[in-house]
Design a protein around this motif. Structure first.
Motif, PDB file in Angstrom:
ATOM      1  N   CYS A   2      32.228  19.524  82.633  1.00  0.00           N
ATOM      2  CA  CYS A   2      32.644  19.291  81.260  1.00  0.00           C
ATOM      3  C   CYS A   2      33.343  20.548  80.735  1.00  0.00           C
ATOM      4  CB  CYS A   2      31.423  18.958  80.410  1.00  0.00           C
ATOM      5  SG  CYS A   2      31.859  18.555  78.717  1.00  0.00           S
ATOM      6  N   THR A   3      34.532  20.386  80.203  1.00  0.00           N
ATOM      7  CA  THR A   3      35.238  21.517  79.623  1.00  0.00           C
ATOM      8  C   THR A   3      35.018  21.520  78.117  1.00  0.00           C
ATOM      9  OG1 THR A   3      37.256  20.245  79.369  1.00  0.00           O
ATOM     10  CG2 THR A   3      37.030  21.525  81.384  1.00  0.00           C
ATOM     11  N   THR A   4      34.995  22.685  77.551  1.00  0.00           N
ATOM     12  CA  THR A   4      34.836  22.803  76.111  1.00  0.00           C
ATOM     13  C   THR A   4      36.190  22.616  75.451  1.00  0.00           C
ATOM     14  OG1 THR A   4      33.024  24.347  76.430  1.00  0.00           O
ATOM     15  CG2 THR A   4      34.055  24.322  74.272  1.00  0.00           C
ATOM     16  N   VAL A   5      36.212  21.717  74.487  1.00  0.00           N
ATOM     17  CA  VAL A   5      37.446  21.417  73.774  1.00  0.00           C
ATOM     18  C   VAL A   5      37.176  21.588  72.287  1.00  0.00           C
ATOM     19  CG1 VAL A   5      39.124  19.625  73.241  1.00  0.00           C
ATOM     20  CG2 VAL A   5      38.196  19.789  75.545  1.00  0.00           C
ATOM     21  N   GLN A   6      38.088  22.259  71.612  1.00  0.00           N
ATOM     22  CA  GLN A   6      37.991  22.417  70.167  1.00  0.00           C
ATOM     23  C   GLN A   6      39.298  21.957  69.540  1.00  0.00           C
ATOM     24  OE1 GLN A   6      37.225  26.655  69.815  1.00  0.00           O
ATOM     25  NE2 GLN A   6      35.140  26.211  69.147  1.00  0.00           N
ATOM     26  N   ILE A   7      39.177  21.440  68.332  1.00  0.00           N
ATOM     27  CA  ILE A   7      40.367  21.036  67.591  1.00  0.00           C
ATOM     28  C   ILE A   7      40.834  22.220  66.761  1.00  0.00           C
ATOM     29  CG2 ILE A   7      41.271  19.523  65.784  1.00  0.00           C
ATOM     30  CD1 ILE A   7      39.292  17.396  66.784  1.00  0.00           C
ATOM     31  N   ASN A   8      42.098  22.534  66.865  1.00  0.00           N
ATOM     32  CA  ASN A   8      42.705  23.585  66.058  1.00  0.00           C
ATOM     33  C   ASN A   8      43.032  22.965  64.701  1.00  0.00           C
ATOM     34  OD1 ASN A   8      44.572  25.336  64.776  1.00  0.00           O
ATOM     35  ND2 ASN A   8      45.135  26.203  66.761  1.00  0.00           N
ATOM     36  N   MET A   9      42.182  23.238  63.721  1.00  0.00           N
ATOM     37  CA  MET A   9      42.314  22.597  62.412  1.00  0.00           C
ATOM     38  C   MET A   9      43.600  23.006  61.690  1.00  0.00           C
ATOM     39  SD  MET A   9      38.294  22.629  61.262  1.00  0.00           S
ATOM     40  CE  MET A   9      38.632  22.322  59.567  1.00  0.00           C
ATOM     41  N   GLU A  10      43.955  24.274  61.783  1.00  0.00           N
ATOM     42  CA  GLU A  10      45.164  24.742  61.102  1.00  0.00           C
ATOM     43  C   GLU A  10      46.421  24.100  61.691  1.00  0.00           C
ATOM     44  OE1 GLU A  10      47.553  28.862  60.074  1.00  0.00           O
ATOM     45  OE2 GLU A  10      45.498  28.981  60.813  1.00  0.00           O
ATOM     46  N   ALA A  11      46.518  24.081  63.018  1.00  0.00           N
ATOM     47  CA  ALA A  11      47.682  23.483  63.670  1.00  0.00           C
ATOM     48  C   ALA A  11      47.724  21.973  63.438  1.00  0.00           C
ATOM     49  CB  ALA A  11      47.665  23.795  65.160  1.00  0.00           C
ATOM     50  N   THR A  12      46.567  21.335  63.420  1.00  0.00           N
ATOM     51  CA  THR A  12      46.515  19.899  63.136  1.00  0.00           C
ATOM     52  C   THR A  12      46.995  19.636  61.713  1.00  0.00           C
ATOM     53  OG1 THR A  12      44.725  19.537  64.725  1.00  0.00           O
ATOM     54  CG2 THR A  12      44.994  17.882  62.996  1.00  0.00           C
ATOM     55  N   GLY A  13      46.552  20.461  60.775  1.00  0.00           N
ATOM     56  CA  GLY A  13      47.005  20.333  59.386  1.00  0.00           C
ATOM     57  C   GLY A  13      48.508  20.518  59.264  1.00  0.00           C
ATOM     58  N   ASN A  14      49.032  21.491  60.017  1.00  0.00           N
ATOM     59  CA  ASN A  14      50.483  21.713  60.022  1.00  0.00           C
ATOM     60  C   ASN A  14      51.211  20.489  60.561  1.00  0.00           C
ATOM     61  OD1 ASN A  14      50.233  24.301  58.966  1.00  0.00           O
ATOM     62  ND2 ASN A  14      50.256  25.278  60.967  1.00  0.00           N
ATOM     63  N   ASN A  15      50.647  19.860  61.597  1.00  0.00           N
ATOM     64  CA  ASN A  15      51.246  18.640  62.146  1.00  0.00           C
ATOM     65  C   ASN A  15      51.260  17.522  61.114  1.00  0.00           C
ATOM     66  OD1 ASN A  15      52.024  19.413  64.684  1.00  0.00           O
ATOM     67  ND2 ASN A  15      50.281  18.509  65.740  1.00  0.00           N
ATOM     68  N   ILE A  16      50.155  17.363  60.411  1.00  0.00           N
ATOM     69  CA  ILE A  16      50.089  16.308  59.390  1.00  0.00           C
ATOM     70  C   ILE A  16      51.166  16.522  58.335  1.00  0.00           C
ATOM     71  CG2 ILE A  16      48.673  15.336  57.524  1.00  0.00           C
ATOM     72  CD1 ILE A  16      46.208  15.879  59.377  1.00  0.00           C
ATOM     73  N   ALA A  17      51.286  17.753  57.841  1.00  0.00           N
ATOM     74  CA  ALA A  17      52.296  18.055  56.826  1.00  0.00           C
ATOM     75  C   ALA A  17      53.708  17.844  57.369  1.00  0.00           C
ATOM     76  CB  ALA A  17      52.123  19.486  56.327  1.00  0.00           C
ATOM     77  N   ARG A  18      53.945  18.326  58.584  1.00  0.00           N
ATOM     78  CA  ARG A  18      55.284  18.208  59.185  1.00  0.00           C
ATOM     79  C   ARG A  18      55.671  16.751  59.405  1.00  0.00           C
ATOM     80  NH1 ARG A  18      56.639  17.390  64.134  1.00  0.00           N
ATOM     81  NH2 ARG A  18      54.603  17.898  65.001  1.00  0.00           N
ATOM     82  N   MET A  19      54.756  15.970  59.985  1.00  0.00           N
ATOM     83  CA  MET A  19      55.054  14.564  60.269  1.00  0.00           C
ATOM     84  C   MET A  19      55.218  13.763  58.982  1.00  0.00           C
ATOM     85  SD  MET A  19      52.545  13.776  63.465  1.00  0.00           S
ATOM     86  CE  MET A  19      52.735  14.613  65.019  1.00  0.00           C
ATOM     87  N   ARG A  20      54.411  14.091  57.980  1.00  0.00           N
ATOM     88  CA  ARG A  20      54.526  13.396  56.689  1.00  0.00           C
ATOM     89  C   ARG A  20      55.911  13.624  56.096  1.00  0.00           C
ATOM     90  NH1 ARG A  20      54.459  14.995  51.722  1.00  0.00           N
ATOM     91  NH2 ARG A  20      53.701  17.097  52.120  1.00  0.00           N
ATOM     92  N   LYS A  21      56.359  14.884  56.126  1.00  0.00           N
ATOM     93  CA  LYS A  21      57.671  15.215  55.565  1.00  0.00           C
ATOM     94  C   LYS A  21      58.801  14.584  56.374  1.00  0.00           C
ATOM     95  CE  LYS A  21      55.915  19.475  53.583  1.00  0.00           C
ATOM     96  NZ  LYS A  21      55.777  20.920  53.781  1.00  0.00           N
ATOM     97  N   LEU A  22      58.677  14.595  57.718  1.00  0.00           N
ATOM     98  CA  LEU A  22      59.702  13.987  58.572  1.00  0.00           C
ATOM     99  C   LEU A  22      59.884  12.511  58.283  1.00  0.00           C
ATOM    100  CD1 LEU A  22      59.114  15.598  62.093  1.00  0.00           C
ATOM    101  CD2 LEU A  22      61.158  15.792  60.678  1.00  0.00           C
ATOM    102  N   LYS A  23      58.791  11.837  57.956  1.00  0.00           N
ATOM    103  CA  LYS A  23      58.846  10.396  57.671  1.00  0.00           C
ATOM    104  C   LYS A  23      59.165  10.111  56.207  1.00  0.00           C
ATOM    105  CE  LYS A  23      58.169   8.467  61.602  1.00  0.00           C
ATOM    106  NZ  LYS A  23      59.146   7.514  62.130  1.00  0.00           N
ATOM    107  N   GLY A  24      59.252  11.172  55.386  1.00  0.00           N
ATOM    108  CA  GLY A  24      59.552  10.982  53.972  1.00  0.00           C
ATOM    109  C   GLY A  24      58.392  10.335  53.213  1.00  0.00           C
ATOM    110  N   ILE A  25      57.182  10.593  53.669  1.00  0.00           N
ATOM    111  CA  ILE A  25      55.996  10.005  53.054  1.00  0.00           C
ATOM    112  C   ILE A  25      55.385  11.038  52.113  1.00  0.00           C
ATOM    113  CG2 ILE A  25      53.663   9.117  53.499  1.00  0.00           C
ATOM    114  CD1 ILE A  25      54.721   8.198  56.270  1.00  0.00           C
ATOM    115  N   THR A  26      55.062  10.615  50.906  1.00  0.00           N
ATOM    116  CA  THR A  26      54.458  11.522  49.939  1.00  0.00           C
ATOM    117  C   THR A  26      52.942  11.527  50.089  1.00  0.00           C
ATOM    118  OG1 THR A  26      54.178   9.841  48.217  1.00  0.00           O
ATOM    119  CG2 THR A  26      56.302  11.018  48.266  1.00  0.00           C
ATOM    120  N   ILE A  27      52.345  12.584  49.569  1.00  0.00           N
ATOM    121  CA  ILE A  27      50.884  12.662  49.557  1.00  0.00           C
ATOM    122  C   ILE A  27      50.332  11.493  48.751  1.00  0.00           C
ATOM    123  CG2 ILE A  27      48.944  14.019  48.668  1.00  0.00           C
ATOM    124  CD1 ILE A  27      50.447  16.506  49.646  1.00  0.00           C
ATOM    125  N   ARG A  28      51.014  11.149  47.678  1.00  0.00           N
ATOM    126  CA  ARG A  28      50.600  10.020  46.829  1.00  0.00           C
ATOM    127  C   ARG A  28      50.570   8.712  47.625  1.00  0.00           C
ATOM    128  NH1 ARG A  28      48.398   9.383  41.812  1.00  0.00           N
ATOM    129  NH2 ARG A  28      49.664   8.086  40.477  1.00  0.00           N
TER     130      ARG A  28
END
Length: 76
Positions: A2-28
């Motif tokens: 079993c390998t230890t895996v961690q989620i990079n929260m900051e990079a994941t958050g950056n992905n969410i923001a980037r993908m949201r903007k690319l799709k033209g989707i607002t936070i609202r």
């Protein structure tokens, strides 16, 4: 083995923001789609403070027309 895996929260958050903007989707729009009363959770995701639940990741993947694996950044 079993390998230890961690989620990079900051990079994941950056992905969410980037993908949201690319799709033209607002936070609202995300807030309304997920039925949240306030946008605070979405801001926390984008800032890397918290992670979306699995159910919310599924919704985000559909909204962004991608996969959960493309949203979440894993560090080994």
């Amino acid at each position: 083995m079993c390998t230890t895996v961690q989620i990079n929260m900051e990079a994941t958050g950056n992905n969410i923001a980037r993908m949201r903007k690319l799709k033209g989707i607002t936070i609202r729009q995300i807030q309304e789609e997920m039925g949240f009363n306030t946008p605070q959770a979405i801001y926390k995701w984008q800032n890397g403070t918290t992670l979306p639940s699995l159910e919310n990741l599924v919704v985000l993947a559909e909204m962004f027309e991608t996969t959960i694996a493309e949203i979440v950044v894993v560090k080994k």
